[in-house]
Every structure is written in structure tokens, then in C-alpha cells.
Design a protein around this motif. Structure first.
Motif, PDB file in Angstrom:
ATOM      1  N   LEU A  69      11.501  -9.908  -5.015  1.00 28.55           N
ATOM      2  CA  LEU A  69      10.450  -9.754  -6.022  1.00 28.55           C
ATOM      3  C   LEU A  69       9.119 -10.193  -5.440  1.00 28.55           C
ATOM      4  CD1 LEU A  69      11.728 -10.992  -9.493  1.00 28.55           C
ATOM      5  CD2 LEU A  69      11.363  -8.673  -8.692  1.00 28.55           C
TER       6      LEU A  69
ATOM      7  N   ILE B  70       4.486   2.933  -3.564  1.00 28.31           N
ATOM      8  CA  ILE B  70       3.713   3.488  -4.678  1.00 28.31           C
ATOM      9  C   ILE B  70       4.486   3.505  -6.002  1.00 28.31           C
ATOM     10  CG2 ILE B  70       2.351   4.946  -3.132  1.00 28.31           C
ATOM     11  CD1 ILE B  70       4.247   7.251  -4.344  1.00 28.31           C
ATOM     12  N   HIS B  71       5.788   3.171  -5.943  1.00 31.72           N
ATOM     13  CA  HIS B  71       6.604   3.180  -7.160  1.00 31.72           C
ATOM     14  C   HIS B  71       6.293   1.949  -8.016  1.00 31.72           C
ATOM     15  CE1 HIS B  71       8.632   1.022  -3.947  1.00 31.72           C
ATOM     16  NE2 HIS B  71       9.112   0.227  -4.887  1.00 31.72           N
ATOM     17  N   ASP B  72       6.810   1.943  -9.258  1.00 25.63           N
ATOM     18  CA  ASP B  72       6.478   0.807 -10.119  1.00 25.63           C
ATOM     19  C   ASP B  72       7.624  -0.195 -10.212  1.00 25.63           C
ATOM     20  OD1 ASP B  72       8.245   1.980 -11.828  1.00 25.63           O
ATOM     21  OD2 ASP B  72       6.754   2.606 -13.285  1.00 25.63           O
TER      22      ASP B  72
ATOM     23  N   LYS C  28       0.835  -1.214   0.000  1.00 32.51           N
ATOM     24  CA  LYS C  28       0.000   0.000   0.000  1.00 32.51           C
ATOM     25  C   LYS C  28       0.865   1.256   0.000  1.00 32.51           C
ATOM     26  CE  LYS C  28      -2.473  -0.814   3.782  1.00 32.51           C
ATOM     27  NZ  LYS C  28      -1.981  -2.088   4.326  1.00 32.51           N
TER      28      LYS C  28
ATOM     29  N   ARG D 123      19.357  -1.193 -10.787  1.00 30.24           N
ATOM     30  CA  ARG D 123      18.369  -0.314 -11.434  1.00 30.24           C
ATOM     31  C   ARG D 123      17.887   0.774 -10.480  1.00 30.24           C
ATOM     32  NH1 ARG D 123      12.800  -2.880 -10.677  1.00 30.24           N
ATOM     33  NH2 ARG D 123      12.144  -1.963 -12.640  1.00 30.24           N
TER      34      ARG D 123
ATOM     35  N   LYS E 148       4.594  -3.557 -15.747  1.00 27.10           N
ATOM     36  CA  LYS E 148       5.279  -2.844 -14.677  1.00 27.10           C
ATOM     37  C   LYS E 148       4.209  -2.179 -13.822  1.00 27.10           C
ATOM     38  CE  LYS E 148       9.269   0.168 -15.151  1.00 27.10           C
ATOM     39  NZ  LYS E 148      10.047   0.850 -16.179  1.00 27.10           N
TER      40      LYS E 148
ATOM     41  N   PRO F  84       0.612  -0.622  -5.071  1.00 25.46           N
ATOM     42  CA  PRO F  84      -0.834  -0.649  -4.817  1.00 25.46           C
ATOM     43  C   PRO F  84      -1.629  -1.362  -5.916  1.00 25.46           C
ATOM     44  CG  PRO F  84       0.062   1.528  -4.350  1.00 25.46           C
ATOM     45  CD  PRO F  84       1.170   0.726  -4.972  1.00 25.46           C
ATOM     46  N   GLU F  85      -1.234  -1.167  -7.189  1.00 22.35           N
ATOM     47  CA  GLU F  85      -1.947  -1.838  -8.287  1.00 22.35           C
ATOM     48  C   GLU F  85      -1.803  -3.356  -8.183  1.00 22.35           C
ATOM     49  OE1 GLU F  85      -1.710   0.870 -12.232  1.00 22.35           O
ATOM     50  OE2 GLU F  85       0.213   0.460 -11.292  1.00 22.35           O
TER      51      GLU F  85
ATOM     52  N   LEU G 140       6.375  -7.936 -12.784  1.00 21.28           N
ATOM     53  CA  LEU G 140       6.905  -8.200 -14.132  1.00 21.28           C
ATOM     54  C   LEU G 140       6.838  -9.677 -14.492  1.00 21.28           C
ATOM     55  CD1 LEU G 140       9.944  -5.807 -14.229  1.00 21.28           C
ATOM     56  CD2 LEU G 140       8.110  -5.928 -15.919  1.00 21.28           C
TER      57      LEU G 140
ATOM     58  N   GLN H  94      17.937   4.680 -11.294  1.00 27.38           N
ATOM     59  CA  GLN H  94      16.731   5.506 -11.451  1.00 27.38           C
ATOM     60  C   GLN H  94      16.375   6.308 -10.200  1.00 27.38           C
ATOM     61  OE1 GLN H  94      13.332   3.059 -12.361  1.00 27.38           O
ATOM     62  NE2 GLN H  94      13.716   1.645 -10.699  1.00 27.38           N
TER      63      GLN H  94
ATOM     64  N   THR I   4       2.550  -0.648 -10.142  1.00 30.26           N
ATOM     65  CA  THR I   4       2.969  -0.066  -8.867  1.00 30.26           C
ATOM     66  C   THR I   4       2.558  -1.051  -7.772  1.00 30.26           C
ATOM     67  OG1 THR I   4       0.881   1.071  -8.476  1.00 30.26           O
ATOM     68  CG2 THR I   4       2.538   2.261  -9.758  1.00 30.26           C
TER      69      THR I   4
END
Ligand SMILES: Cc1cc2nc3c(=O)[nH]c(=O)nc-3n(C[C@H](O)[C@H](O)[C@H](O)COP(=O)(O)OP(=O)(O)OC[C@H]3O[C@@H](n4cnc5c(N)ncnc54)[C@H](O)[C@@H]3O)c2cc1C
Ligand code: SF4
Lengths: 420, 119
Positions: A306, A49-51, A46, A200, A61, A65-66, A55, A204, A63
């Protein structure tokens, strides 16, 4: 009179692991419920919130929450009952049945029982107290996860100018998040010679925003009486501070991101054997612990990198818990899977040779290695050989072992990584 | 003249491949990527790096003060803070669910802000 509700499978924890476990137990025909101490399902995702989630499973990709939402929907479609805001007060075994005493604000005290329990309580963060820092303990020293909670769930900025200690993924992600919300992140300080988060995320989260990463450096001292006013950093060699390298940095917060520990407090009274390396229970390939009827999955089992693997483990634990509740168990023929050269840990730590199925095995290397060969073997038998260009401790590796290839009379399976 | 070599870390998946690019006359020679996506990413990265923004916006709901959101397309990395400025002015007044549009056409571009969780 208080009645005890009877279930086949009780899942403790409503994050991605618990959701997947409940869904698969339900689909196997078991009467299943979820216990969650928070107000909502979804677990730590929750606030992530990043993506970059999902995968493997969804080829997308998503986030955090999704990703969580997809599993919450699946649980809702099946009408899996959920007890929210509920705390486990007591967990004990009577005969073949586990009895749980719980409380929540709606029902007060209530009781649940089941022949099978799935532990999916996730992990918690190591705190500043667990790393050695001199100086005072003013307000403004907190974990990266707590900072994430303040910003993403509550909408409060906990700092204007901060230093991040530890280069784990959550620390890296919070360096970006804080910058995006207008804070200054002085830098990320890591005692080790290499970052502990994924490459990564270094790219990023830090490079994209020109946030410096200082390796071989640590925070030696925190300054400030009521609130953090600054920190002293120090270069290190072999974990020892190098004299004369101290530097003072002005900041109002120190954010620590120094690792995660599986959360397993509620099973302490049952003395379920815990692996000192993973800090989660020892399990077999069905993710049943050494305590018959108790299953473990997700980050409560070991810290995963993951979430797809978290859900996979929930799936395995849930469907096996359902089978266990229905048929109980034939005696297990457990042999250890032993980590040898360059292997930090293996999950599962045991396999039941009475079953001849394919087994998912996870391992981490104990250090970064290039051009190595993985070998899974027992006296005279070689089950898996696989080459790796590079293995790094932060990146968990997944392999499949086919137990039909393994003779029933061996006493141990070994796993090692060696240079070629 | 020696050929210029650039190394880009692909952030598309956790493999984090180190991809090498060498500029040819009108294209790039790309190596080190474990899949096709890496080539696309690396070329984009050296010409005009793009990222998605994930953040949260304010809501009027006491039980749910922040809604997580993302841009539905990637945006130029260099414009991140311009986008953030507009996103931070949003106040959500409806109980949305994932995929619902929170803000249409950010910076007058064909990019929307969408919800990533349900209220
Ligand atoms: C701060 C933080 C940030 C993270 N960021 C990332 C990331 O960016 N990417 C990534 O892949 N992974 C991340 N992780 C790892 C992440 O935890 C896993 O990917 C995944 O969410 C683990 O799922 P889980 O279901 O095992 O645990 P969780 O998601 O932690 O869910 C556990 C659930 O159990 C509940 N619970 C715990 N104890 C009890 C109890 N006694 N009774 C009832 N309920 C209980 C908790 O409230 C929670 O809802 C992060 C972890 C943390 C701690
Ligand atoms: S090149 Fe392909 S495999 Fe490598 S990081 Fe990029 S997406 Fe992943």
C-alpha cells in the motif's frame, strides 16, 4: 573551484517515499533537498495509472499519478529544492558528514553534503534471468513494469498476443491494461497453488475480462530466434514439472511479473547491513539503518503493498533524519524484533529501548493462515495479542507497539502467529 | 425451492471481503462484508457491475506523449470497450492538470474523462 552545497538532510529518490520524507524533514526545520535520477518527480506511480491508491490517507480511490501529484504539490508549496536527472556517483562519510558526488546535464559534476541521508530509491523488478526458463532469449521477454512503462508513458504497444508469467499485482494489472488496449492475453501462469497478487486484482483484472489464471503451472521454455514465437507451459507439483503436461502456446511476448527487490546499490560501498529477508537495510523504529545518519523508507526499505504505508514510512524517516541532523544521536539501546512461527519478516527489525514512544511494526505471514492469533512478547511479558481471521503473505499487516510497556532490560522482542 | 447463494469479492478496498448474497423477495440478504460499502457494492455487482476506466490518451507534446486519464464516474462494465473506442480518439493539445476535463459527455452520457496528472 567546485563548492560543496551543505544541507541538513539529503533525500535520494523522488517517489512517494522520498517526497513524504522531504516534506516532513522540511517541516521540522531541516534544510532539505531531493535527488531524482529521472526527469520528473513521482517515482513509479507515474506509470501506475490505475486506481486504488490512497484509501487509508485520503479516504479516496486515487490513481497512482493523482496520488503522486498531491505530494509533488506539497513539496512545491514548500519550495523544496529538487535536483532532477541527477545521478549519485559516489557516497562516502567523512567524520559526521556524508559527501555525495553527483552529475547531471545542467550542472555537470556537483557535490552535496549533509549529516543525514534518507534512502528512498524504491524497488526494481526481478527479471526473466532470475527465474529459470529454458530456451533462447529472443526479444519480447520483458517485465510487467517495463510493459507498463512502454504503454502508459511512451504510448507503444509491446505485444499483440502474450503470456504472463507470475500472478503478482503488477502482472495482473498489466493483463487488464493490455486487454483494454486490444492485445490478447492468453493467460496468467503461476507456479504456486495460489495467486500472489491481491484477490481484488484477480477479480477486477482477470475475471472482468475472462483472462484465465493457471495455478501450479509455469513457463518451461521460450521459443523463437529473434522474436518470441511461442512458449511451452508445464504443470508443476512441488516445483517439479509433471512430465506429459507440456503445452505449446503461440505468442509474441512473455511478460514476467515475479516480484520486486528493494533498490540499494548506492549504499553497497558503505556496507550498510541488509536484511536478507526484506533485501532492504535493517532499521530501528525511527527507520535509521545500522549506519548512524542513514535512514531508509518506502520500497527501498521493504516492498510495500500500500502506497499509504510508503508515505507514512517516508514521513517517519524524514522527521527523524531532521532531528538527527539537529541533535545528532544519543547512543542507541537496540534489541532485535525477531520473527518466530509463521512470520516471514518484520520491519523494523530493531527497536531502540531508550525511546518510549509508540512504534509502527509491519509484518508478513510466511503462508496463508486462517483463525490465528498474533503474539508480540518477550520472556514473561505479553505486549500484543490480536486475532486474525485470515493472513496472507501478499497482504502486509500493521500493528502498533507501545514501548512504554516494554521493560528496558530485555534482550529481544518476539513476534509469532499461531493457530488457536 | 432452495435459496440461491452468490459470492462476490468486494474490490472497493484491499481487504477483498468475500461477500455472500441471498436473494429475498425484493432485496438481498448480505453477509461477510466488513463495512457498509461492501453491501452496496455486492448488490450493484449482481445487478449491473460498474467500473471506472483508467487509461491514457495521446498528446501533441514530445516530452509527454501520453496523459493518464480516468472516467469521473463508474461505467457499466459491459460497455468498457465502447467507451475505450471513443476515449482512444482523443488528442490532448493543452498542458492540463489533474481534474481538468479531457473529454465531456462520453457516449452522450453524463460521464467525463478527466486528467489524472499534470503535463
Ligand atoms: C512496476 C511497478 C508497478 C507497481 N504498481 C503498484 C501498484 O499498482 N500499486 C501499489 O500500491 N504499488 C505498486 N508498486 C509499488 C510502488 O512502487 C509503491 O507503491 C511506491 O510507488 C513506492 O514508492 P517509493 O517512493 O518507495 O519508490 P518509487 O516510486 O519507485 O520511487 C523511487 C524513486 O527513486 C528514484 N531513484 C532510484 N534510485 C535512484 C538514485 N540512485 N538516485 C536518484 N534517484 C533514484 C527513482 O527514479 C524513483 O523516482 C509498483 C512498483 C513497481 C516497480
Ligand atoms: S466490504 Fe468494506 S472492508 Fe470489505 S473489501 Fe469491501 S470496502 Fe473493503
Amino acid at each position: 573551484m567546485l563548492i560543496t552545497q551543505k544541507w541538513d538532510v539529503i533525500v535520494i529518490g523522488g517517489g512517494p517515499a522520498g517526497l513524504a520524507a522531504a516534506i516532513s524533514a522540511h517541516d521540522q526545520g531541516a534544510k532539505t533537498c531531493i535527488i531524482e535520477r529521472e526527469e520528473r518527480l513521482g517515482g513509479i506511480l507515474k506509470q501506475c495509472i490505475h486506481d486504488g491508491f490512497g484509501l487509508v490517507t485520503f479516504k479516496e480511490k486515487l490513481t497512482g499519478p493523482e496520488y503522486a501529484w498531491r505530494y509533488i504539490e506539497q513539496a512545491n508549496e514548500r519550495n523544496v529544492p529538487v535536483f532532477l536527472n541527477s545521478f549519485v556517483m559516489d557516497l562516502k562519510k567523512e567524520g559526521n558528514i556524508f559527501k555525495l558526488s553527483l552529475i547531471n546535464s545542467k550542472e555537470g559534476a556537483f557535490y552535496l553534503s549533509a549529516p543525514a541521508i534518507v534512502l528512498a530509491m524504491g524497488c526494481r523488478e526481478r527479471t526473466a534471468k532470475q527465474v529459470f526458463i529454458h530456451g533462447t532469449r529472443p526479444a519480447g521477454v520483458f517485465t510487467a513494469g517495463l510493459a507498463q512503462y512502454f504503454i502508459n508513458i511512451q504510448g507503444h504497444m509491446p505485444t499483440k498476443k502474450c503470456v504472463i508469467l507470475g500472478s503478482g499485482d503488477i502482472g495482473l494489472i498489466m493483463a487488464r491494461r493490455l486487454t483494454l488496449e486490444g492485445a490478447t492475453v492468453h493467460g496468467v501462469y503461476e507456479i504456486l497453488p495460489e495467486p500472489s497478487g491481491l484477490t481484488r486484482n484477480v477479480v477486477q483484472c482477470l475475471q472482468d475480462y475472462c483472462i484465465p489464471l493457471h495455478l501450479n503451472t509455469t513457463v518451461a521454455k521460450v521459443h523463437g530466434k529473434n522474436r518470441v514465437e511461442g512458449v511451452t507451459i508445464n504443470s508443476v507439483k512441488n516445483f517439479k514439472p509433471i512430465p506429459g503436461t507440456e503445452k505449446y502456446i503461440d505468442c509474441d511476448a512473455l511478460i514476467v511479473s515475479v516480484g520486486l527487490i528493494p533498490e540499494n546499490e548506492i549504499i553497497e560501498p558503505l556496507n550498510v547491513p541488509i536484511d536478507p529477508k526484506t533485501r532492504g537495510p535493517f532499521v530501528d523504529q525511527n527507520l535509521m539503518t545500522m549506519f548512524d545518519g542513514i535512514f531508509s523508507c518506502g520500497n527501498a526499505l521493504h516492498v510495500n503493498d500500500l502506497v499509504d504505508y510508503v508515505s507514512e514510512s517516508g514521513n517517519i524517516a524524514g522527521s527523524n533524519a531532521a532531528n538527527f541532523a539537529k541533535e545528532n544521536l544519543q547512543k542507541r539501546n537496540l534489541i532485535p524484533v525477531t520473527p518466530k512461527d509463521n512470520i516471514l519478516y518484520v520491519v523494523p527489525q530493531y527497536v531502540d529501548l531508550n525511546q518510549k514512544s509508540e512504534v509502527v511494526i509491519f509484518f508478513r505471514s510466511s503462508r496463508t493462515l486462517r483463525d490465528v492469533k498474533l503474539k508480540v512478547y518477550s520472556d514473561g511479558n505479553n505486549y500484543i495479542s490480536k486475532k486474525y481471521k485470515v493472513v496472507r503473505p501478499p497482504e502486509m499487516e500493521r500493528i502498533i507497539l507501545n514501548l512504554s510497556k516494554v521493560p528496558s532490560n530485555i534482550s529481544e522482542i518476539n513476534i509469532e502467529l499461531k493457530g488457536e | 425451492m432452495g435459496k440461491k447463494l452468490v459470492i462476490v469479492t468486494c474490490i472497493t478496498c484491499p481487504q477483498s471481503c468475500a461477500i455472500e448474497l441471498v436473494k429475498t423477495k425484493d432485496d438481498y440478504e448480505v453477509s461477510g462484508n466488513k463495512c457498509k460499502k461492501g453491501k452496496e457494492y455486492a448488490i450493484q455487482e449482481v445487478t449491473n457491475p460498474m467500473r471506472s476506466i483508467t487509461t491514457t490518451v495521446k498528446t501533441i507534446f514530445k516530452d509527454f506523449p501520453r496523459l493518464p486519464v480516468k472516467t469521473d464516474k463508474e461505467i457499466p462494465l459491459n460497455d468498457t470497450f465502447l467507451f475505450m473506442e471513443e476515449i482512444n480518439s482523443v488528442l490532448v493539445k493543452e498542458r492540463l492538470k489533474p481534474g481538468d476535463i479531457v473529454l465531456k459527455g462520453i457516449r452522450n452520457m453524463d460521464i467525463n474523462l478527466v486528467a489524472t496528472f499534470g503535463l
